[in-house]
Each structure stands twice: as structure tokens, then as C-alpha cells.
Design a protein around this motif. Sequence first.
Motif, short mmCIF file in Angstrom:
data_model
loop_
_atom_site.label_atom_id
_atom_site.label_comp_id
_atom_site.label_asym_id
_atom_site.label_seq_id
_atom_site.Cartn_x
_atom_site.Cartn_y
_atom_site.Cartn_z
N ASP A 1 9.81 41.96 34.89
CA ASP A 1 8.76 43.26 34.94
C ASP A 1 10.75 43.60 36.22
N ALA A 2 10.20 42.24 38.06
CA ALA A 2 11.26 43.18 38.80
C ALA A 2 12.28 43.35 38.24
N VAL A 3 13.09 42.92 37.94
CA VAL A 3 14.33 43.33 37.72
C VAL A 3 14.85 44.42 36.84
N GLU A 4 13.94 44.57 35.83
CA GLU A 4 13.51 46.10 35.37
C GLU A 4 13.54 47.54 35.76
N TYR A 5 12.89 46.63 36.77
CA TYR A 5 12.43 48.48 38.17
C TYR A 5 13.90 48.35 38.53
N MET A 6 14.42 47.16 38.72
CA MET A 6 15.60 47.52 39.87
C MET A 6 17.17 47.69 38.70
N ARG B 1 26.67 47.81 42.10
CA ARG B 1 25.65 47.48 42.46
C ARG B 1 24.47 46.24 42.98
N VAL B 2 24.78 45.97 43.51
CA VAL B 2 24.90 43.96 44.05
C VAL B 2 23.54 44.32 44.38
N ALA B 3 22.66 42.75 43.96
CA ALA B 3 20.81 42.74 44.78
C ALA B 3 20.89 41.58 44.08
N GLN B 4 18.99 41.14 44.50
CA GLN B 4 19.36 39.79 44.07
C GLN B 4 17.40 40.04 43.86
N VAL B 5 16.89 39.24 43.05
CA VAL B 5 15.41 39.39 43.07
C VAL B 5 14.60 38.17 43.64
N SER B 6 13.47 37.47 44.55
CA SER B 6 13.36 36.84 44.95
C SER B 6 12.08 36.19 44.68
N ALA C 1 12.67 35.87 29.64
CA ALA C 1 11.72 36.95 29.74
C ALA C 1 12.28 38.37 29.92
N THR C 2 13.89 37.89 30.95
CA THR C 2 14.61 40.07 30.92
C THR C 2 15.01 39.16 29.48
N THR C 3 15.71 38.62 29.52
CA THR C 3 16.41 39.46 28.22
C THR C 3 15.67 39.74 26.62
#
Length: 243
Positions: A216-221, A177-182, A22-24
Motif C-alpha cells: 500500500d505504501a509503495v502504491e501511494y509513492m 524519481r528515486v525513493a525507498q520504503v523502510s 503483495a506489490t505485484t
Amino acid sequence: MAQSLAGKIAVITGAASGIGLATTEKLLEDGATVVMVDWNEKALTELTAKLGEKAIPQVTNLLDPESCAAMVPEILKKVDHIDILYCNAGIYIGGDLTETTPEAIDRMLTLNVNAVMKNVHAVIPHMSERKTGDIIVTCSIAGHFPTYWEPVYAGSKWAINCFVQTMRRQMIPYGVRVAQVSPGPVISALLADWPEENLRKAKESGSLIEASEVADAVEYMLTRNRNVTIRDMLVLPTNFDRV
């Protein structure tokens, strides 16, 4: 203001299904090139043929130490740099600790924890030299709450939560930048290991989200200005009331 992803080069692990796929699709729509990493060569061949020339296959078995170590060097022979590394591949073990096996525990920790650390370790010199980059990891709501019905999985995600937040601080001086989605429970192959009764109740109550909603969340980040880091984004089904 959102920043464009057009022209960016992303690497996504576990890209042949679920959140990774989905992110791809989302990043390709945004004009990025995506290196799709997965062990399933057949699926990658079919998907990249369908998704177009900006989808590049990378067959890597993250459970195999040699294949895992070769991933970033092999990718850098296919593309000239990496702007985004999204460590998404993972597996799930639910139920009481006594219901699993030492072999299954080893496999989960290898993929959910060790491979993530190794992938990040491999890409950091490249991104540090370029003084820019984004590293995102799929964590879980289970990494924020003692989910007693899945202690092995939750343990792996608590480890990743700590790893991401410590690496975020280490990489600030390098512009990375280093982050995570939960996410909460996502409709994907991982839920095949859920206890049948838990899965039935979750479906009936609307307590699941789609993989596209995590994308969608990853795209926003990724599209925030470089002076902004979304260090973690919890994405939960509205009706999810377990935590």
C-alpha cells in the motif's frame, strides 16, 4: 491528487513471495503490467498463470553476475519500456556478527546491496532517455537505526539508504524519481532467520505488519504527481517499540 498506474510497466524483484508478491498484486489491480523477477522459476510459472497475462515472468538469479547483468536487457525484449523498477529482493541475517560466516555476509551484500546498484545502473540509461521513471528500493527501519541485534543486515540497509538518497539527487535532472520504503518487521519468509524468542515476542505483542501494508505504501509513492517525491516512507507496526 493520485495519478493512475493503468498502462504502466513495472519490474519487481523478489516478486514470487512476500512484499514483492503483495506489490505485484496491488499494481496489477491498478491496471499496470508487472514483470515478476525471481530465481524460482516454478513459483513464477504458477503465479503468472494465476495472475493473468499482465503478469510476465522473468527468471533471474541476482546472486549470479551474468544472470543479474542480463536482467534488464532480457526484460526489454519482453516489454517495450520500463516505467517502474522496484528493487525489493533481499535476504536477512540476524544475531551477533560472530554468529554468521564470511560466505553468508558475501551473499547478503551481493543481494541486498550489489544487485540493487547493478539493477539501477542497468535501467538508468533507459529511463534517462525517456525523461521519466520511478525507482523504488526496499530499505528497512534497520537502515535508520543501529540495530545491534542484526549488524550485517542493518549494515546492508544503511548502505542502501545512502545509495538511494544520493541517486535521488543525481536523477532529478532526468525526471526520474528515486525513493525507498523502510518497513519494520514484516510477516514473511525473511523472519525465518529471526531468533525464535524475538519472533515469539513480536507475534504476541502485535509488533509485525503484513506485506500488503508495505505494498500500500509503495502504491501511494508511485501515484503521487510527478512534482512530488516521497523520498522514504517508514512503515512500522504500531506496537513496535524497539526504535
